[in-house]
Design a protein around this motif. Structure first.
Motif: not given
Length: 202
Positions: A100-122
């Protein structure tokens, strides 16, 4: 009641990725009273692989895709691999977009990630945000990255609360109520998001 879905792509048990997702969900639900559902993508790996080859989701994957499509808000959390999101994480949203190409259209999304070093925060800005912008989701301004040293340190709780507040505000605007509804906050008129979209379409 609003429905908040967390998509966690952590691979280990316990998982810092899941822990971050849980913290973000709890902070958002505290503001919205939303019902929380967590999707562990690792549990769907086999069905995702089958879907990519035959085009048909298995029952567990279909249920997860329906949950994401019907959610009022979405929190997505991935571990960082090779300075980007995990392949399994991307495959899940590839399957969703193909279904469904419209599944996320207009939907509020919060993006987050985890990693071993702060260098990957970008990774939040150069990988996650473009992916969900392509899927036409409304990505909240504050993304949350947690490196190993961030757990228990100053700064992470504040970022979690700020991002959760932004997601909660969008979810509140998208909740079911009369289109002409308004509410006053700090002297400003807050216009429900669906009404803003309708105005743009006309």
């Amino acid at each position: 009641m609003n429905k908040l879905v967390v998509v966690s792509a952590g691979l280990s048990v316990p998982s810092s990725t899941r822990l971050l997702g849980d913290r973000l969900a709890a902070a958002t639900a505290a503001r919205t009273g939303a019902e929380i559902q967590v999707i562990e993508v690792r549990d769907l790996a086999v069905e995702i692989a089958h879907n990519l080859t035959n085009g048909f989701p298995g029952p567990a994957l279909a249920t997860a895709l329906d949950a994401v499509t019907e959610a009022d808000g979405l929190i997505v959390v991935t571990p960082v691999f090779s300075a980007s999101y995990s392949g399994l994480f991307k495959s899940f949203f590839d399957v969703l977009g193909a279904r469904d190409k419209d599944a996320l259209a207009g939907k509020p999304v919060l993006v987050a990630a985890t990693g071993g070093t702060a260098r990957h925060s970008l990774v939040l800005e150069h990988a996650l945000r473009p992916l969900f912008a392509y899927l036409r989701a409304v990505v909240v301004p504050t993304g949350v990255y947690a490196a190993s040293e961030d757990w228990g340190a100053e700064g992470l709780p504040e970022r979690v609360e700020r991002a959760a507040g932004e997601l909660a505000a969008l979810m509140t605007g998208l909740s079911a109520r009369p289109p002409a509804a308004r509410r006053e906050a700090d002297g400003f008129t807050v216009v429900p998001f669906e009404e803003q979209l309708a105005a743009l379409r006309t």
